[in-house]
Design a protein around this motif. Sequence first.
Motif, PDB file in Angstrom:
ATOM      1  N   VAL A 121       0.848  -1.195   0.000  1.00  0.00           N
ATOM      2  CA  VAL A 121       0.000   0.000   0.000  1.00  0.00           C
ATOM      3  C   VAL A 121       0.885   1.246   0.000  1.00  0.00           C
ATOM      4  CG1 VAL A 121      -1.499   1.394   1.495  1.00  0.00           C
ATOM      5  CG2 VAL A 121      -2.075  -0.983   1.025  1.00  0.00           C
ATOM      6  N   HIS A 122       0.470   2.253  -0.765  1.00  0.00           N
ATOM      7  CA  HIS A 122       1.202   3.526  -0.829  1.00  0.00           C
ATOM      8  C   HIS A 122       0.277   4.656  -0.407  1.00  0.00           C
ATOM      9  CE1 HIS A 122       3.987   6.604  -2.238  1.00  0.00           C
ATOM     10  NE2 HIS A 122       2.958   7.178  -2.848  1.00  0.00           N
ATOM     11  N   ILE A 123       0.705   5.419   0.595  1.00  0.00           N
ATOM     12  CA  ILE A 123      -0.028   6.604   1.052  1.00  0.00           C
ATOM     13  C   ILE A 123       0.869   7.808   0.825  1.00  0.00           C
ATOM     14  CG2 ILE A 123      -1.110   7.760   3.008  1.00  0.00           C
ATOM     15  CD1 ILE A 123      -1.760   4.988   4.118  1.00  0.00           C
ATOM     16  N   ALA A 124       0.486   8.630  -0.127  1.00  0.00           N
ATOM     17  CA  ALA A 124       1.330   9.740  -0.555  1.00  0.00           C
ATOM     18  C   ALA A 124       1.152  10.956   0.355  1.00  0.00           C
ATOM     19  CB  ALA A 124       1.024  10.099  -2.008  1.00  0.00           C
ATOM     20  N   HIS A 125       1.860  12.017   0.001  1.00  0.00           N
ATOM     21  CA  HIS A 125       1.897  13.237   0.798  1.00  0.00           C
ATOM     22  C   HIS A 125       0.529  13.884   0.954  1.00  0.00           C
ATOM     23  CE1 HIS A 125       1.509  15.785  -2.830  1.00  0.00           C
ATOM     24  NE2 HIS A 125       2.218  14.842  -3.413  1.00  0.00           N
ATOM     25  N   ASP A 126       0.295  14.408   2.147  1.00  0.00           N
ATOM     26  CA  ASP A 126      -0.886  15.213   2.465  1.00  0.00           C
ATOM     27  C   ASP A 126      -2.196  14.441   2.422  1.00  0.00           C
ATOM     28  OD1 ASP A 126       0.536  17.877   2.648  1.00  0.00           O
ATOM     29  OD2 ASP A 126       1.005  17.363   0.567  1.00  0.00           O
ATOM     30  N   CYS A 127      -2.131  13.113   2.431  1.00  0.00           N
ATOM     31  CA  CYS A 127      -3.364  12.341   2.501  1.00  0.00           C
ATOM     32  C   CYS A 127      -3.943  12.411   3.918  1.00  0.00           C
ATOM     33  CB  CYS A 127      -3.109  10.882   2.130  1.00  0.00           C
ATOM     34  SG  CYS A 127      -2.838  10.615   0.365  1.00  0.00           S
ATOM     35  N   VAL A 128      -5.251  12.259   3.996  1.00  0.00           N
ATOM     36  CA  VAL A 128      -5.951  12.132   5.272  1.00  0.00           C
ATOM     37  C   VAL A 128      -6.693  10.802   5.241  1.00  0.00           C
ATOM     38  CG1 VAL A 128      -7.694  13.099   6.813  1.00  0.00           C
ATOM     39  CG2 VAL A 128      -6.214  14.632   5.498  1.00  0.00           C
ATOM     40  N   VAL A 129      -6.241   9.876   6.063  1.00  0.00           N
ATOM     41  CA  VAL A 129      -6.814   8.533   6.117  1.00  0.00           C
ATOM     42  C   VAL A 129      -7.468   8.368   7.483  1.00  0.00           C
ATOM     43  CG1 VAL A 129      -6.316   6.061   5.993  1.00  0.00           C
ATOM     44  CG2 VAL A 129      -5.044   7.665   4.542  1.00  0.00           C
ATOM     45  N   GLY A 130      -8.742   8.005   7.503  1.00  0.00           N
ATOM     46  CA  GLY A 130      -9.494   7.946   8.741  1.00  0.00           C
ATOM     47  C   GLY A 130      -9.266   6.686   9.542  1.00  0.00           C
ATOM     48  N   ASP A 131     -10.332   6.186  10.169  1.00  0.00           N
ATOM     49  CA  ASP A 131     -10.269   5.031  11.066  1.00  0.00           C
ATOM     50  C   ASP A 131     -11.009   3.841  10.458  1.00  0.00           C
ATOM     51  OD1 ASP A 131      -9.055   6.755  12.926  1.00  0.00           O
ATOM     52  OD2 ASP A 131     -10.994   7.253  13.853  1.00  0.00           O
ATOM     53  N   ASN A 132     -10.587   2.631  10.886  1.00  0.00           N
ATOM     54  CA  ASN A 132     -11.270   1.390  10.508  1.00  0.00           C
ATOM     55  C   ASN A 132     -11.351   1.197   8.997  1.00  0.00           C
ATOM     56  OD1 ASN A 132     -12.251   0.388  13.259  1.00  0.00           O
ATOM     57  ND2 ASN A 132     -13.038   2.482  13.224  1.00  0.00           N
ATOM     58  N   ILE A 133     -10.268   1.535   8.328  1.00  0.00           N
ATOM     59  CA  ILE A 133     -10.175   1.439   6.869  1.00  0.00           C
ATOM     60  C   ILE A 133      -9.382   0.192   6.496  1.00  0.00           C
ATOM     61  CG2 ILE A 133      -8.987   2.528   4.894  1.00  0.00           C
ATOM     62  CD1 ILE A 133      -9.840   5.220   6.353  1.00  0.00           C
ATOM     63  N   ILE A 134      -9.738  -0.412   5.389  1.00  0.00           N
ATOM     64  CA  ILE A 134      -8.955  -1.516   4.819  1.00  0.00           C
ATOM     65  C   ILE A 134      -8.483  -1.099   3.437  1.00  0.00           C
ATOM     66  CG2 ILE A 134      -8.967  -3.910   4.026  1.00  0.00           C
ATOM     67  CD1 ILE A 134     -11.188  -4.460   6.061  1.00  0.00           C
ATOM     68  N   MET A 135      -7.180  -1.232   3.199  1.00  0.00           N
ATOM     69  CA  MET A 135      -6.616  -1.040   1.863  1.00  0.00           C
ATOM     70  C   MET A 135      -5.932  -2.330   1.457  1.00  0.00           C
ATOM     71  SD  MET A 135      -5.177   2.890   1.933  1.00  0.00           S
ATOM     72  CE  MET A 135      -4.700   2.759   0.190  1.00  0.00           C
ATOM     73  N   GLY A 136      -6.370  -2.901   0.322  1.00  0.00           N
ATOM     74  CA  GLY A 136      -5.840  -4.168  -0.134  1.00  0.00           C
ATOM     75  C   GLY A 136      -4.453  -4.045  -0.734  1.00  0.00           C
ATOM     76  N   ILE A 147      -9.503   9.476   2.631  1.00  0.00           N
ATOM     77  CA  ILE A 147     -10.235   8.220   2.758  1.00  0.00           C
ATOM     78  C   ILE A 147     -10.987   8.285   4.090  1.00  0.00           C
ATOM     79  CG2 ILE A 147     -10.132   5.705   2.760  1.00  0.00           C
ATOM     80  CD1 ILE A 147      -9.058   6.871   0.199  1.00  0.00           C
ATOM     81  N   GLU A 148     -12.303   8.265   4.037  1.00  0.00           N
ATOM     82  CA  GLU A 148     -13.103   8.428   5.244  1.00  0.00           C
ATOM     83  C   GLU A 148     -13.307   7.101   5.970  1.00  0.00           C
ATOM     84  OE1 GLU A 148     -15.554  12.424   3.846  1.00  0.00           O
ATOM     85  OE2 GLU A 148     -16.619  10.501   3.941  1.00  0.00           O
ATOM     86  N   ASP A 149     -13.786   7.187   7.206  1.00  0.00           N
ATOM     87  CA  ASP A 149     -13.891   6.038   8.104  1.00  0.00           C
ATOM     88  C   ASP A 149     -14.656   4.873   7.477  1.00  0.00           C
ATOM     89  OD1 ASP A 149     -12.682   7.761   9.872  1.00  0.00           O
ATOM     90  OD2 ASP A 149     -14.455   8.032  11.148  1.00  0.00           O
ATOM     91  N   TYR A 150     -14.161   3.674   7.746  1.00  0.00           N
ATOM     92  CA  TYR A 150     -14.778   2.410   7.354  1.00  0.00           C
ATOM     93  C   TYR A 150     -14.807   2.180   5.842  1.00  0.00           C
ATOM     94  CZ  TYR A 150     -16.365   1.829  12.185  1.00  0.00           C
ATOM     95  OH  TYR A 150     -16.404   1.700  13.540  1.00  0.00           O
ATOM     96  N   SER A 169     -17.876   3.302   2.155  1.00  0.00           N
ATOM     97  CA  SER A 169     -17.930   2.912   0.740  1.00  0.00           C
ATOM     98  C   SER A 169     -17.019   1.713   0.488  1.00  0.00           C
ATOM     99  CB  SER A 169     -17.529   4.075  -0.153  1.00  0.00           C
ATOM    100  OG  SER A 169     -16.192   4.468   0.116  1.00  0.00           O
ATOM    101  N   PHE A 170     -17.191   1.106  -0.673  1.00  0.00           N
ATOM    102  CA  PHE A 170     -16.408  -0.074  -1.049  1.00  0.00           C
ATOM    103  C   PHE A 170     -15.957   0.092  -2.496  1.00  0.00           C
ATOM    104  CE2 PHE A 170     -15.625  -4.208  -2.791  1.00  0.00           C
ATOM    105  CZ  PHE A 170     -15.094  -4.965  -1.754  1.00  0.00           C
ATOM    106  N   VAL A 171     -14.647   0.161  -2.693  1.00  0.00           N
ATOM    107  CA  VAL A 171     -14.062   0.246  -4.029  1.00  0.00           C
ATOM    108  C   VAL A 171     -13.521  -1.134  -4.385  1.00  0.00           C
ATOM    109  CG1 VAL A 171     -12.273   1.294  -5.458  1.00  0.00           C
ATOM    110  CG2 VAL A 171     -13.488   2.683  -3.760  1.00  0.00           C
ATOM    111  N   GLY A 172     -14.053  -1.722  -5.432  1.00  0.00           N
ATOM    112  CA  GLY A 172     -13.664  -3.068  -5.831  1.00  0.00           C
ATOM    113  C   GLY A 172     -12.244  -3.144  -6.373  1.00  0.00           C
ATOM    114  N   VAL A 181     -15.871   9.162  -4.525  1.00  0.00           N
ATOM    115  CA  VAL A 181     -16.818   8.073  -4.298  1.00  0.00           C
ATOM    116  C   VAL A 181     -17.689   8.474  -3.108  1.00  0.00           C
ATOM    117  CG1 VAL A 181     -17.107   5.637  -3.728  1.00  0.00           C
ATOM    118  CG2 VAL A 181     -15.175   6.371  -5.152  1.00  0.00           C
ATOM    119  N   PRO A 182     -18.986   8.676  -3.299  1.00  0.00           N
ATOM    120  CA  PRO A 182     -19.836   9.089  -2.182  1.00  0.00           C
ATOM    121  C   PRO A 182     -19.859   8.045  -1.073  1.00  0.00           C
ATOM    122  CG  PRO A 182     -20.939   9.479  -4.268  1.00  0.00           C
ATOM    123  CD  PRO A 182     -19.728   8.645  -4.570  1.00  0.00           C
ATOM    124  N   PRO A 183     -20.219   8.458   0.136  1.00  0.00           N
ATOM    125  CA  PRO A 183     -20.317   7.499   1.239  1.00  0.00           C
ATOM    126  C   PRO A 183     -21.342   6.418   0.943  1.00  0.00           C
ATOM    127  CG  PRO A 183     -21.363   9.582   1.815  1.00  0.00           C
ATOM    128  CD  PRO A 183     -20.622   9.819   0.538  1.00  0.00           C
TER     129      PRO A 183
END
Length: 262
Positions: A121-136, A147-150, A169-172, A181-183
């Motif tokens: 997984v790559h998280i670039a500069h100035d990103c805001v990543v919330g809580d309880n997130i999964i990145m494959g 990236i908002e919560d859950y 939300s869920f991105v396949g 991507v809306p909530p």
Amino acid sequence: MIHESAQIHPSAVVEEGAVIGADVTVGPFTYITSNVEIGRGTEVMSHVVIKGPTVIGEDNRIFPFAVIGEECQDKKYQGEDTRLVVGDRNVIRESVQMHRGTVQDKGVTTVGSDNLFCVNVHIAHDCVVGDNIIMGNNATLAGHVTIEDYAIVSALSPVHQFCTVGAHSFVGGASVVVQDVPPFVMAQGNHCKPFGINVEGLKRRGFEKPEIRAIRSAYKEIYRSGKTITEVMPVLEEMAKEYESIGQFTTLIENSTRGIIR
């Protein structure tokens, strides 16, 4: 300062000035610079690089070959004093990269708590990543992404600069996100398109049936009513008076700079 209960492998390099909390473990051949702070109970495995200014919270697990707090991949970065802040109880798997911010934005990259970041997984500069997130595996965020919560961003999916992936939300897998991507929305494809509401995810997180029905109705207003976004917004605002969750749609739409997926 290294707490007396911390366990540092003899082959690890921890520069003077680093703050290593109680019960932290640091594995072999790991390198930690002086301007790093690691909270209680965090496990840093072998061959990890942590550079700062970086603050890492408590009870995280950081797997081999992760690179945390490195300077960003942005040509406008000129060595300014920017930061990375990571919360608690995250699982950061092999070869994950998290980069510090830029002064042209907030100057900080922020990662919340209770997240799972799979391999590469790559998280670039100035990103805001919330809580309880999964990145494959191999999911990647360009700069200035939220990236908002859950939310779930599945394997091999990149997210374009300045995009937001909404809460729940869920991105396949192998999708390309170039707009917000809306909530609550399930999205898939290149470019990413909406495919309904993430109902199973909402059920697992305790949403009741009436609220799920309201979220579905909001989705239909946005995507199936034939109305423009301007026409839809008053309807969503009225629905949000009964269910606060609907307000997450209106907030994302109002703050969007790239528009939402269609």
